[in-house]
Design an enzyme around this catalytic site. Structure first.
Site, PDB file in Angstrom:
ATOM      1  N   GLU A 361      23.318 -22.498  23.698  1.00  0.00           N
ATOM      2  CA  GLU A 361      23.586 -23.675  22.877  1.00  0.00           C
ATOM      3  C   GLU A 361      25.085 -23.965  22.806  1.00  0.00           C
ATOM      4  O   GLU A 361      25.765 -23.527  21.878  1.00  0.00           O
ATOM      5  CB  GLU A 361      23.032 -23.484  21.453  1.00  0.00           C
ATOM      6  CG  GLU A 361      21.521 -23.469  21.390  1.00  0.00           C
ATOM      7  CD  GLU A 361      20.982 -23.431  19.955  1.00  0.00           C
ATOM      8  OE1 GLU A 361      21.773 -23.249  19.005  1.00  0.00           O
ATOM      9  OE2 GLU A 361      19.762 -23.576  19.797  1.00  0.00           O
ATOM     10  N   GLU A 449      13.919 -22.856  23.159  1.00  0.00           N
ATOM     11  CA  GLU A 449      14.029 -22.316  21.797  1.00  0.00           C
ATOM     12  C   GLU A 449      13.667 -23.397  20.790  1.00  0.00           C
ATOM     13  O   GLU A 449      14.197 -24.500  20.848  1.00  0.00           O
ATOM     14  CB  GLU A 449      15.470 -21.828  21.540  1.00  0.00           C
ATOM     15  CG  GLU A 449      15.631 -21.140  20.199  1.00  0.00           C
ATOM     16  CD  GLU A 449      17.094 -20.793  19.887  1.00  0.00           C
ATOM     17  OE1 GLU A 449      17.724 -20.078  20.691  1.00  0.00           O
ATOM     18  OE2 GLU A 449      17.585 -21.247  18.840  1.00  0.00           O
TER      19      GLU A 449
HETATM   20  C1  DCB Z   1      20.242 -21.608  17.128  1.00  0.00           C
HETATM   21  C2  DCB Z   1      20.673 -20.358  17.848  1.00  0.00           C
HETATM   22  C3  DCB Z   1      20.062 -19.103  17.312  1.00  0.00           C
HETATM   23  C4  DCB Z   1      19.919 -19.226  15.820  1.00  0.00           C
HETATM   24  C5  DCB Z   1      18.867 -20.309  15.610  1.00  0.00           C
HETATM   25  C6  DCB Z   1      18.607 -20.600  14.142  1.00  0.00           C
HETATM   26  O1  DCB Z   1      21.353 -22.089  16.396  1.00  0.00           O
HETATM   27  F1  DCB Z   1      20.433 -20.432  19.175  1.00  0.00           F
HETATM   28  O2  DCB Z   1      20.848 -18.011  17.685  1.00  0.00           O
HETATM   29  O3  DCB Z   1      19.450 -18.016  15.257  1.00  0.00           O
HETATM   30  O4  DCB Z   1      19.200 -21.513  16.236  1.00  0.00           O
HETATM   31  O5  DCB Z   1      19.755 -21.004  13.506  1.00  0.00           O
HETATM   32  C7  DCB Z   1      20.069 -17.571  14.104  1.00  0.00           C
HETATM   33  C8  DCB Z   1      19.200 -16.461  13.570  1.00  0.00           C
HETATM   34  C9  DCB Z   1      19.873 -15.785  12.402  1.00  0.00           C
HETATM   35  C10 DCB Z   1      21.253 -15.352  12.821  1.00  0.00           C
HETATM   36  C11 DCB Z   1      22.044 -16.517  13.352  1.00  0.00           C
HETATM   37  C12 DCB Z   1      23.418 -16.125  13.871  1.00  0.00           C
HETATM   38  O6  DCB Z   1      17.940 -16.983  13.200  1.00  0.00           O
HETATM   39  O7  DCB Z   1      19.111 -14.674  12.000  1.00  0.00           O
HETATM   40  O8  DCB Z   1      21.912 -14.805  11.706  1.00  0.00           O
HETATM   41  O9  DCB Z   1      21.347 -17.099  14.450  1.00  0.00           O
HETATM   42  O10 DCB Z   1      23.304 -15.237  14.902  1.00  0.00           O
HETATM   43  C13 DCB Z   1      21.420 -23.398  15.947  1.00  0.00           C
HETATM   44  C14 DCB Z   1      20.547 -24.374  16.392  1.00  0.00           C
HETATM   45  C15 DCB Z   1      20.679 -25.682  15.955  1.00  0.00           C
HETATM   46  C16 DCB Z   1      21.687 -26.018  15.081  1.00  0.00           C
HETATM   47  C17 DCB Z   1      22.578 -25.051  14.624  1.00  0.00           C
HETATM   48  C18 DCB Z   1      22.428 -23.737  15.049  1.00  0.00           C
HETATM   49  N1  DCB Z   1      21.821 -27.329  14.628  1.00  0.00           N
HETATM   50  N2  DCB Z   1      23.333 -22.763  14.556  1.00  0.00           N
HETATM   51  O11 DCB Z   1      21.121 -28.229  15.070  1.00  0.00           O
HETATM   52  O12 DCB Z   1      22.683 -27.604  13.747  1.00  0.00           O
HETATM   53  O13 DCB Z   1      24.250 -23.126  13.802  1.00  0.00           O
HETATM   54  O14 DCB Z   1      23.250 -21.563  14.881  1.00  0.00           O
END
Ligand code: DCB
Length: 523
Positions: A361, A449
């Protein structure tokens, strides 16, 4: 009677139109094959029967007479056995109706040979479109771009072939080629007829309306499931992921959480447990930042390989994911990425299971044109030097939501797909629309994902929104992996806290998200 004998014996093996609607199973129609359902359905509807020896001969090229006769039936008219040739009435009718011109299927009342030869694909499509879907609109540039051998198509067939592409009825082969002069098998013809009939039913005024501006999804695909042993190497046919035999396939499964934190759920038993619920793909999320690969290369590489190997042992397809997140611009560590994927692609060069996801991402101050596309081009070269066929998944800015940028300026190469990531509590129709626009531009999409939560992994659980999303993907034959297979205390986690990774799981081990997602692997 003499006349009857002259044409009736030897030339015509197939009595296509005996007035019977029995759903006979043909010994040479392979159960579970890509065309079985189409053949059976058309037989049941009385649109065709098998040959008089009880076979169907699915792989024989269909003749002009057979094609026209079936077309006539599909228009709802009665087929009448002709004189001089069994299909003469149908042929006269079709020519008078303008389905084809005199020189395309020449007959003068005594010379029928041309009608008994295999019909070309371009002529078949013309007859089909003229008879069943006249006036279907199309965008010349958009549709012609989908056809890699467009230059070999004669201008005479532009309209029917391009409108057939626009309606999702004609699709190219694995190289995107239409092969206008080639014949088509009886099995292929059945699929074309079925798509045209289904499309007809959804026309304005005859049922569900299709908005003319948005590209319509193609007919619900008959897709393969199952693993790599059965399906072999993956390949693209236009926007559709297909198996080695060229049949559409959909991969559905789980993504791991970060290997570094929840690596216990990437062992052989956990992957087997997931496969037991019907998954046929597993994604290996190897964070690069956050203390991941870039901080401990040897340890993480071995962990990633062990996970890929466990997935292969379970016969799953497996995605090796370079999980950039806090390191938002993939160009920052392009050399490390090249080295990692070159080694991995060499290691798995002969293994059809493995897909390569080169940048999870991208986010922050990152540009498609300046950063991601050049990065992807370098990674595609590095991987292709080792693995000529493995599918490569490419991300885009804004956490892999900006597929419209990729669609406008795609990466050069074969077997490339573009990832779209969504979280059902955050993303909705606007993002779904992007899939359709990207599709119209010919961009293959893979949802590597998605989560039932908000974009931060929490909130919800948003099951109704998730269902709308999965229906949208299903209608388009788009593959997905759900975030994530872990027992963390967050909505998106599929396992309840404390779930043991080294024993079998039942539904009771799954969270609300996990129960929903695991029930969707086989749709
Ligand atoms: C993505 C990432 C993934 C993340 C998930 C949920 O990030 F590919 O690594 O996973 O979506 O946010 C989260 C885990 C948590 C962990 C965190 C940091 O679920 O347990 O603590 O990663 O490692 C996204 C996807 C979309 C967006 C933002 C994020 N968005 N983000 O659209 O704003 O900020 O991580």
């Amino acid at each position: 009677m003499k006349k009857f004998l002259r044409w009736g014996i030897g030339v015509i093996f197939c009595l296509l139109f005996l007035p019977t609607a029995q759903a006979a199973l043909f010994p040479d129609v392979l159960p579970g094959s890509w065309y079985e359902e189409a053949v059976e359905e058309m037989t049941r509807e009385g649109l065709l029967t098998g040959c008089d020896d009880g076979t169907f001969q699915p792989m024989r090229e269909i003749s002009g007479a057979e094609f026209v006769a079936i077309t006539l039936r599909c228009t709802g008219q009665e087929f009448v056995l002709g004189e001089g040739h069994w299909a003469s009435e149908a042929l006269y009718y079709g020519r008078n109706a303008g389905w084809f011109d005199w020189d395309e299927l020449p007959f003068d009342g005594s010379q029928w040979e041309a009608c008994d030869r295999p019909i070309s694909r371009q002529l078949a499509v013309k007859i089909l479109m003229k008879a069943l879907l006249p006036g279907t609109e199309y965008d010349f540039n958009r549709e012609s771009q989908k056809i890699s051998d467009f230059s070999s198509l004669s201008g005479r067939y532009y309209e029917p072939v391009l409108s057939a592409y626009a309606a999702g009825i004609a699709r190219g082969d694995e190289t995107g080629a239409f092969c206008p002069e080639r014949g088509l098998t009886r099995a292929e013809a059945c699929i074309l007829f079925q798509r045209a009939l289904a499309r007809q039913e959804r026309r304005p005024g005859t049922g569900e309306e299709i908005p003319s501006q948005t590209p319509s999804p193609e007919e619900p695909l008959q897709t393969q499931q199952g693993g790599a042993a059965e399906n072999g190497w993956l390949q693209m046919k236009g926007v559709q992921l297909c198996n080695e035999a060229g049949d559409p396939i959909v991969l559905r499964g789980m993504s791991s959480h970060g290997l570094r934190w929840y690596g216990q759920f990437t062992n052989r038993q956990s992957i087997q447990n997931t496969a037991a619920f019907g998954a046929n793909v597993f994604r290996v999320a190897m964070y690069t930042g956050e203390g991941g690969y870039l901080s401990q290369q040897q340890v993480m590489r071995e962990k990633a390989y062990a996970t890929v190997d466990a997935a292969i042992q379970n016969d799953l397809y497996v995605i090796l994911d370079w999980h950039i997140l806090s390191d938002g611009n993939p160009m920052t560590h392009v050399e490390e990425a090249e080295a990692f994927f070159a080694e991995a692609a060499a290691r798995y060069a002969d293994t059809p299971n493995v897909l390569y996801e080169i940048c999870n991402e991208p986010n922050g101050n990152v540009s498609w044109a300046e950063d991601i596309k050049p990065y992807a081009q370098r990674l595609v070269s590095a991987i292709r030097a080792q693995s000529p066929k493995g599918v490569i998944l490419i991300g885009s800015p804004t956490w892999s939501q900006d597929i419209h940028l990729a669609a406008a300026d795609p990466v050069d190469g074969e077997n490339l797909m573009y990832t779209l990531h969504f979280y059902a509590g955050t993303h909705g129709q606007d993002l779904r629309n992007r899939i359709d626009s990207a599709w119209a531009a010919g961009l293959p999409v893979f949802v590597s994902e998605w989560g039932t939560s908000r974009a931060d992994g929490s909130g919800g659980v948003f099951l109704e929104e998730s269902r709308v999303w999965l229906d949208h993907l299903e209608e388009r034959g788009i593959s997905w992996c759900n975030w994530s297979l872990c027992d963390k205390h967050e909505t998106s986690a599929a396992l309840k806290p404390g779930t043991a990774p080294d024993r079998e799981w039942t539904e009771k081990d799954l969270t609300a998200s996990g129960q929903f997602v695991f029930s969707q692997f086989k749709r």
